[in-house]
Design a protein around this motif. Structure first.
Motif, short mmCIF file in Angstrom:
data_model
loop_
_atom_site.label_atom_id
_atom_site.label_comp_id
_atom_site.label_asym_id
_atom_site.label_seq_id
_atom_site.Cartn_x
_atom_site.Cartn_y
_atom_site.Cartn_z
N GLY A 83 0.78 -1.24 0.00
CA GLY A 83 0.00 0.00 0.00
C GLY A 83 0.81 1.28 0.00
O GLY A 83 0.26 2.35 0.24
N LEU A 84 2.11 1.19 -0.26
CA LEU A 84 2.91 2.42 -0.29
C LEU A 84 2.65 3.21 -1.57
O LEU A 84 2.28 2.65 -2.60
N THR A 85 2.84 4.52 -1.48
CA THR A 85 2.65 5.40 -2.64
C THR A 85 4.01 5.63 -3.29
O THR A 85 4.94 6.08 -2.63
N LEU A 86 4.09 5.30 -4.58
CA LEU A 86 5.35 5.46 -5.31
C LEU A 86 5.47 6.92 -5.77
O LEU A 86 4.62 7.41 -6.51
N LEU A 87 6.51 7.62 -5.34
CA LEU A 87 6.69 9.01 -5.75
C LEU A 87 7.63 9.13 -6.94
O LEU A 87 7.61 10.11 -7.66
N ASN A 88 8.49 8.13 -7.11
CA ASN A 88 9.47 8.17 -8.19
C ASN A 88 9.91 6.74 -8.43
O ASN A 88 10.07 5.97 -7.48
N ASP A 89 10.10 6.35 -9.72
CA ASP A 89 10.51 4.97 -9.99
C ASP A 89 12.01 4.85 -10.27
O ASP A 89 12.54 3.76 -10.34
N ARG A 90 12.70 5.97 -10.49
CA ARG A 90 14.16 5.91 -10.67
C ARG A 90 14.77 7.19 -10.17
O ARG A 90 14.69 8.18 -10.86
#
Ligand SMILES: Nc1nc2c(c(=O)[nH]1)N[C@H]1C(S)=C(S)[C@@H](COP(=O)(O)O)O[C@H]1N2
Ligand SMILES: [Mo]
Length: 438
Positions: A83-90
Motif C-alpha cells: 500500500g505504499l505510494t510510489l513518488l518516483n521509480d528511478r
C-alpha cells in the motif's frame, strides 16, 4: 500536488516526451545524426550506463528507453511493499499512508523507501557472502569485517528506532521546494538488530583528531558512472558514540530488505534518514566535517535562522540538520471517513528526534480547545511513542482532528510550516477529516 514539482521517474519522462527525456538523461551531449540516432558522446554515455557498447545502436529509435535502465527489478521489489505510494521509480522513492503506520513496530513491507541511486547487485541477489565492511581513516587499527565477524565479535542488540527523511512533509511547502514530494509517510519505526556503532569505533581506536564519520554505500549513481557516489553522509563523532546508533544487519528479525539496505546499514535514529546509510561498505573516520555527496551546499541543510517563504538564502547561511524536530501522526482513523457514532478512538505515533515526547494534545474544534491524549513511554529511547484518545462529538457534522506533540524541552509542533528553501523539517500538525453521521 502538481506533477511539475515532483522529482519524476525515468519511465514517466520517456512516456511523456522521449526526445526531451533523452536530453535530460544523456545531457547536452545527446547529439543525434540526421536520422535522429544517438551518436558521439551521447552514445558513449548510454554505453557507459549500460556497461557495454551497443552494436545495433543505429537501429535504436530516438527516445527509446533502454530496457536495462527501466529498473524493472527494483519496481518488482517495490510491489512487495504493502500500500505504499510510489513518488518516483528511478530512483525508487515511496511513502506509507499514515493509516498504514498504526503499528508500534513498522513491518518491513510498510517501511518507506528513499533511494538516491540504483540498488547494488548484492542487494538484488540477497547474498552477503562477499560483503566486507572497512572501518578506516584516522584510527589506530583499521579493520575489515565480514558479516559473521560483525555478528560474532561484538555484542548484538535489538532496538526499535525511528527513521524519518529530512524532506518528509515537503509537498506542503509554498513556494514549492524541488525534490520528492513527500506528504506524511517518509517515516517508520522498525526493530533493528545490529551492533552498537560505538563498539566498532572503540575496536578500531578512534584518534583524538576525529570530528566526523563518513559513510559509503554500494548503491550506484544514476548516471551509471562507477566513480560517482549517489550519497555519502556521516555524523559528528559524538552522535556515532551515542549508544542507540547501530550498524544493523536485521530489520524486524529478518535480513534487511533489498530496498532498505541489505545486508548492513547504519541507523542513526532521530537524525535525518540520510545519516542512516544503506548498503554500507565503509566507515571512514575523519578529522574534518565529511564533505561527501549530499553533505555540502544546501543538501540536508537549513538556514541557521527563520526565513520568510520564498527567500533566497546565501549558501554560507545553511547549517547541517542534526536532530529532527518533534512530530506526530494520526494513524487511526484514516482521514475522510464517516463514523456512525458520537464517540471515536483516535490513535497515532509521536517522536522527537534526539529528545522524547512528553505530552500529546488533540483538538476537534480547529484548535480552540485541546484534550490530553494518553501517551506511552518509548519502549527504548529513539523509538516512536504510541498515543490514543477518545473523542465525544457534540453533534453530527464535519470535524477535523488535529494532533500536537510536545517534547521534553517543551517544544511544541507548530500549526504552520517553518519554510526553508529545500523543504526540510516540516513538523506542522497532522490534521484529518471525520464526518460524524450519528
Ligand atoms: N546508500 C544509501 N543510503 C541511504 C540512501 C541512499 O540513497 N543510499 N538514502 C538515505 C535517505 S535520504 C533516507 S531518508 C534513508 C531512508 O531509509 P529507507 O529507504 O530504509 O526508509 O536512507 C538513507 N540512506
Ligand atoms: Mo532522506
Amino acid at each position: 500536488m502538481s506533477k511539475s514539482r515532483a522529482e519524476r521517474g525515468i519511465c514517466e519522462l520517456y512516456q511523456e516526451d522521449p526526445e526531451r527525456a533523452d536530453y535530460l538523461v544523456f545531457g547536452r551531449r545527446a547529439e543525434r545524426d540526421r536520422r535522429g540516432f544517438l551518436k558521439g558522446a551521447g552514445l558513449a554515455t548510454m554505453g557507459a550506463m549500460l556497461g557495454a557498447t551497443i552494436p545495433f545502436h543505429r537501429n535504436m529509435p530516438a527516445g527509446l528507453i533502454p530496457a536495462a535502465l527501466a529498473e524493472e527489478t527494483e519496481l518488482e521489489l517495490f510491489k512487495g511493499k504493502d500500500g505504499l505510494t510510489l513518488l518516483n521509480d528511478r530512483p525508487i522513492n515511496a511513502e506509507t499512508p499514515p493509516h498504514l503506520l498504526d503499528d508500534a513496530v513498522t513491518p518491513n513491507n510498510r517501511h518507506f523507501v528513499r533511494n538516491n541511486g540504483t540498488l547494488p547487485e548484492m542487494a538484488l541477489k540477497m547474498d552477503a557472502s562477499d560483503w566486507r565492511l572497512t572501518v578506516d581513516g584516522a584510527v589506530n587499527n583499521p579493520m575489515e569485517l565480514s558479516l559473521d565477524d560483525l555478528k560474532s565479535k561484538f555484542p548484538v542488540v535489538k532496538l526499535k528506532l525511528q527513521i524519518e527523511c529530512g524532506g518528509n512533509g515537503r509537498a506542503a511547502f509554498n513556494p514549492p521546494a524541488k525534490g520528492n514530494q513527500w506528504t506524511l509517510g517518509a517515516v517508520g519505526n522498525a526493530e533493528w538488530t545490529g551492533v552498537r556503532y560505538r563498539d566498532l569505533l572503540q575496536a578500531v581506536g578512534v584518534k583524538d583528531s576525529v570530528v566526523y564519520t563518513a559513510h559509503y554505500g554500494m548503491d550506484g549513481h544514476l548516471s551509471g558512472d562507477p566513480d560517482k557516489l549517489p550519497i555519502s553522509r556521516g555524523v559528528p563523532i559524538a552522535k556515532a558514540m551515542e549508544e542507540h546508533c547501530l550498524v544493523a544487519f536485521e530489520m524486524n528479525g529478518e535480513p534487511i530488505p533489498a530496498l532498505n539496505g541489505f545486508p548492513v546499514r547504519t541507523v542513526c535514529p532521530g537524525w535525518p534518514g540520510s545519516t542512516s546509510q544503506k548498503w554500507l561498505r565503509r566507515i571512514q573516520l575523519r578529522d574534518v566535517v565529511h564533505d561527501g555527496p549530499k553533505m555540502t551546499g544546501s543538501s540536508y541543510r537549513v538556514p541557521g535562522f527563520p526565513v520568510a517563504p520564498g527567500t533566497k538564502v546565501d549558501k554560507k547561511d545553511f547549517e547541517i540538520i542534526e536532530s529532527m524536530p518533534v512530530k506526530s501522526l494520526i494513524t487511526a482513523p484514516q482521514t475522510n471517513q464517516s463514523v456512525a457514532s458520537r464517540t471515536l478512538e483516535v490513535r497515532g505515533q509521536a517522536w522527537a528526534g534526539d529528545r522524547w515526547v512528553q505530552s500529546m494534545d488533540i483538538s476537534y474544534d480547529f484548535g480552540a480547545s485541546w484534550q490530553k491524549a494518553e501517551l506511552d513511554p518509548p519502549p527504548n529511547p529513539f523509538s516512536w511513542q504510541q498515543w490514543r484518545s477518545e473523542i465525544s462529538f457534540p453533534q453530527a457534522g464535519y470535524y477535523e482532528i488535529w494532533a500536537r506533540a510536545t517534547d521534553n524541552d517543551g517544544i511544541q509542533q507548530p500549526f504552520a510550516i517553518n519554510w526553508n528553501p529545500k523543504g526540510y523539517l516540516n513538523n506542522s500538525m497532522h490534521r484529518i477529516a471525520v464526518t460524524v453521521t450519528a
